[in-house]
Motif scaffolding. Structure first.
Motif, PDB file in Angstrom:
ATOM      1  N   LYS A  44       0.858  -1.203   0.000  1.00  0.00           N
ATOM      2  CA  LYS A  44       0.000   0.000   0.000  1.00  0.00           C
ATOM      3  C   LYS A  44       0.896   1.257   0.000  1.00  0.00           C
ATOM      4  CE  LYS A  44      -3.486   2.780   1.974  1.00  0.00           C
ATOM      5  NZ  LYS A  44      -2.874   4.074   2.066  1.00  0.00           N
ATOM      6  N   THR A  45       1.978   1.220   0.801  1.00  0.00           N
ATOM      7  CA  THR A  45       2.878   2.373   0.870  1.00  0.00           C
ATOM      8  C   THR A  45       3.508   2.630  -0.490  1.00  0.00           C
ATOM      9  OG1 THR A  45       3.374   1.673   3.104  1.00  0.00           O
ATOM     10  CG2 THR A  45       4.758   3.393   2.217  1.00  0.00           C
ATOM     11  N   GLU A  46       3.927   1.561  -1.151  1.00  0.00           N
ATOM     12  CA  GLU A  46       4.521   1.735  -2.481  1.00  0.00           C
ATOM     13  C   GLU A  46       3.511   2.350  -3.448  1.00  0.00           C
ATOM     14  OE1 GLU A  46       7.496  -2.032  -2.078  1.00  0.00           O
ATOM     15  OE2 GLU A  46       6.041  -2.051  -3.745  1.00  0.00           O
ATOM     16  N   GLY A  47       2.279   1.879  -3.338  1.00  0.00           N
ATOM     17  CA  GLY A  47       1.225   2.428  -4.202  1.00  0.00           C
ATOM     18  C   GLY A  47       0.997   3.904  -3.918  1.00  0.00           C
ATOM     19  N   ASP A  48       0.974   4.265  -2.624  1.00  0.00           N
ATOM     20  CA  ASP A  48       0.789   5.675  -2.258  1.00  0.00           C
ATOM     21  C   ASP A  48       1.932   6.527  -2.809  1.00  0.00           C
ATOM     22  OD1 ASP A  48      -1.632   5.808  -0.862  1.00  0.00           O
ATOM     23  OD2 ASP A  48      -0.726   5.178   1.027  1.00  0.00           O
ATOM     24  N   VAL A  49       3.156   6.003  -2.686  1.00  0.00           N
ATOM     25  CA  VAL A  49       4.325   6.771  -3.155  1.00  0.00           C
ATOM     26  C   VAL A  49       4.224   7.014  -4.664  1.00  0.00           C
ATOM     27  CG1 VAL A  49       6.822   6.612  -3.539  1.00  0.00           C
ATOM     28  CG2 VAL A  49       5.861   6.115  -1.282  1.00  0.00           C
ATOM     29  N   MET A  50       3.855   5.979  -5.398  1.00  0.00           N
ATOM     30  CA  MET A  50       3.734   6.145  -6.859  1.00  0.00           C
ATOM     31  C   MET A  50       2.690   7.211  -7.178  1.00  0.00           C
ATOM     32  SD  MET A  50       3.787   2.083  -7.619  1.00  0.00           S
ATOM     33  CE  MET A  50       3.535   1.974  -9.364  1.00  0.00           C
ATOM     34  N   VAL A  56       3.380  15.203  -8.164  1.00  0.00           N
ATOM     35  CA  VAL A  56       4.419  16.213  -7.930  1.00  0.00           C
ATOM     36  C   VAL A  56       4.558  17.210  -9.098  1.00  0.00           C
ATOM     37  CG1 VAL A  56       6.933  16.507  -7.620  1.00  0.00           C
ATOM     38  CG2 VAL A  56       5.660  14.919  -6.159  1.00  0.00           C
ATOM     39  N   PRO A  57       4.470  16.767 -10.362  1.00  0.00           N
ATOM     40  CA  PRO A  57       4.581  17.750 -11.459  1.00  0.00           C
ATOM     41  C   PRO A  57       3.532  18.866 -11.396  1.00  0.00           C
ATOM     42  CG  PRO A  57       4.779  15.523 -12.307  1.00  0.00           C
ATOM     43  CD  PRO A  57       4.398  15.392 -10.869  1.00  0.00           C
ATOM     44  N   PHE A  58       2.440  18.630 -10.670  1.00  0.00           N
ATOM     45  CA  PHE A  58       1.415  19.683 -10.544  1.00  0.00           C
ATOM     46  C   PHE A  58       1.674  20.582  -9.339  1.00  0.00           C
ATOM     47  CE2 PHE A  58      -0.835  15.960 -12.395  1.00  0.00           C
ATOM     48  CZ  PHE A  58      -0.992  16.477 -13.672  1.00  0.00           C
ATOM     49  N   GLY A  59       2.656  20.199  -8.523  1.00  0.00           N
ATOM     50  CA  GLY A  59       2.954  20.991  -7.329  1.00  0.00           C
ATOM     51  C   GLY A  59       4.391  21.466  -7.373  1.00  0.00           C
ATOM     52  N   ALA A  60       5.048  21.444  -6.204  1.00  0.00           N
ATOM     53  CA  ALA A  60       6.451  21.863  -6.147  1.00  0.00           C
ATOM     54  C   ALA A  60       7.313  20.617  -5.975  1.00  0.00           C
ATOM     55  CB  ALA A  60       6.636  22.793  -4.956  1.00  0.00           C
ATOM     56  N   PRO A  61       8.601  20.706  -6.372  1.00  0.00           N
ATOM     57  CA  PRO A  61       9.437  19.510  -6.263  1.00  0.00           C
ATOM     58  C   PRO A  61       9.490  18.975  -4.838  1.00  0.00           C
ATOM     59  CG  PRO A  61      10.609  21.306  -7.361  1.00  0.00           C
ATOM     60  CD  PRO A  61       9.314  21.868  -6.868  1.00  0.00           C
ATOM     61  N   THR A  62       9.075  17.736  -4.656  1.00  0.00           N
ATOM     62  CA  THR A  62       9.158  17.076  -3.351  1.00  0.00           C
ATOM     63  C   THR A  62       9.645  15.662  -3.632  1.00  0.00           C
ATOM     64  OG1 THR A  62       7.153  18.270  -2.675  1.00  0.00           O
ATOM     65  CG2 THR A  62       7.851  16.464  -1.252  1.00  0.00           C
ATOM     66  N   LYS A  63      10.631  15.205  -2.863  1.00  0.00           N
ATOM     67  CA  LYS A  63      11.128  13.836  -3.054  1.00  0.00           C
ATOM     68  C   LYS A  63      10.327  12.936  -2.119  1.00  0.00           C
ATOM     69  CE  LYS A  63      15.472  11.656  -3.436  1.00  0.00           C
ATOM     70  NZ  LYS A  63      16.620  11.343  -2.664  1.00  0.00           N
ATOM     71  N   VAL A  64       9.632  11.977  -2.676  1.00  0.00           N
ATOM     72  CA  VAL A  64       8.780  11.095  -1.856  1.00  0.00           C
ATOM     73  C   VAL A  64       9.241   9.654  -2.037  1.00  0.00           C
ATOM     74  CG1 VAL A  64       6.382  10.431  -1.325  1.00  0.00           C
ATOM     75  CG2 VAL A  64       6.833  12.615  -2.456  1.00  0.00           C
TER      76      VAL A  64
END
Ligand code: NAI
Ligand code: PYR
Length: 319
Positions: A44-50, A56-64
């Protein structure tokens, strides 16, 4: 404590309804440079990260990324939203044994990674579990903060804003005490704009009654039950509250928020975490703000503290 000069990092432990909504809020509001998700349910965590990364392209650069406890070493804030949530009819205090049991191993794992930042806790019962994290971690109290009555205060301000047909930003007031059934409204300090609520009502809503206000408070107090009956969990509003707290810390805003913090004589109370207004900054809790309470409010706060202390007894040896 390390005040990171590099990228800011938040680690979220428990990415169910609350944790994943919080992650979404952080990315939407560009609050942190790095965001690490940890949950027992790795898939589930991997799915959330994807899913989050594709936003992210619609927001600001964030490394997740989906991480491990080792990632807590460089974290500014570890947020715990792991554990059981209430089922319909269950109180927050009913969750104490289930959730206290998992907190010891979570906190040991975080501290085992040489974590040197701040903890934010949202899991219920939040006041008791914040106390647990303070005890288990050995960190100074200012670095362990519970979400407390931040959400109850938001609900209170929102419902009053609807009643008076006003912008919620013009409604000022606090819910204090347990984040739970004994929370109390601080009517004596509630203001609409700069007017005391009673005076504002007399002038601009003369048809209004104290009964209306009492009903509003009951709806605030029972909001979680009403939402859980309808959809099984509450998560968006607390996620936004946690995001607000995170922003206040990372940007050193010195905001007054009703969080759960350790009382050491303030309001005549000792050795418990409970929701009170406090100044929050990069350091964590700068100070508890002691506002003047009416006699009734003082009594209600003492009762709330007593209920929390009784609830803590099976888990902690408190007086
Ligand atoms: N403080 C507040 O104002 C609020 C608090 N809550 C509380 O937040 C908590 C979480 O609620 P939900 O997200 O709805 O629950 P949920 O069941 O959707 O998510 C909990 C997550 O924790 C994970 N988890 C359990 N044990 C773990 C462990 N040892 N390590 C890592 N992950 C673990 C589970 O796999 C699950 O993904 C509940 O206790 C709930 O009552 C919810 C709303 C408001
Ligand atoms: C679940 C919970 O604590 C709340 O929504 O207030």
């Amino acid at each position: 404590m390390t005040i990171s000069k590099g990228p800011s990092r938040v680690v979220v432990i428990g990415t169910g309804y609350v944790g994943s909504s919080y992650a979404f809020s952080l990315i939407n509001q560009n609050i942190t440079d790095e965001l690490v998700l940890i949950d027992l349910n790795k898939e589930k965590t991997e799915g959330d990260v994807m899913d989050l990364n594709h936003g992210v392209p619609f927001g600001a650069p964030t490394k997740v990324w989906a991480g491990t406890y080792e990632d807590c070493k460089e974290a500014d804030i570890v947020v715990i939203t792991a554990g059981a949530n209430q089922q319909p009819g269950e109180t927050r205090l009913d969750l104490i044994e289930k959730n206290a049991a998992i907190f010891k191993s979570i906190v040991d794992s975080v501290m085992g990674a040489s974590f040197d930042g701040l903890f934010l806790i949202a899991t219920n019962p939040v006041d008791v579990l914040s106390y647990a994290v303070w005890k288990y971690s050995g960190l100074p109290m200012e670095r362990v903060i519970g979400s407390g009555t931040i959400l109850d205060t938001a609900r209170f301000r929102f419902m009053l804003s609807e009643y008076f047909e006003l912008d919620v930003r013009n409604v000022h007031g606090y819910i204090m005490g347990e984040h739970g059934d004994t929370a109390l409204p601080v009517w004596s300090q509630t203001r609409i704009g700069s007017e005391h609520i009673d005076r504002y009502m007399t002038k601009y809503k003369p048809e209004g009654t104290q009964q209306d206000l009492d009903n509003i408070f009951v709806n605030v107090r029972d909001a979680a039950y009403h939402i859980i009956e309808r959809k099984g969990a509450t998560h968006y509003a607390i996620a936004m509250g946690l995001a607000r707290l995170t922003k206040t810390i990372l940007r050193n805003e010195h905001s007054i928020l009703t969080v759960s913090t350790l009382l050491q004589g303030e309001y005549g109370l000792h050795d418990l975490y409970i929701g009170v207004p406090a100044v929050v900054s990069r350091k964590g809790i700068e100070r508890v703000v002691e506002i003047d309470l009416s006699e009734t409010e003082e009594k209600q706060l003492r009762h709330s503290a007593e209920v929390l202390k009784q609830a803590m007894k099976p888990v902690f040896n408190v007086q």
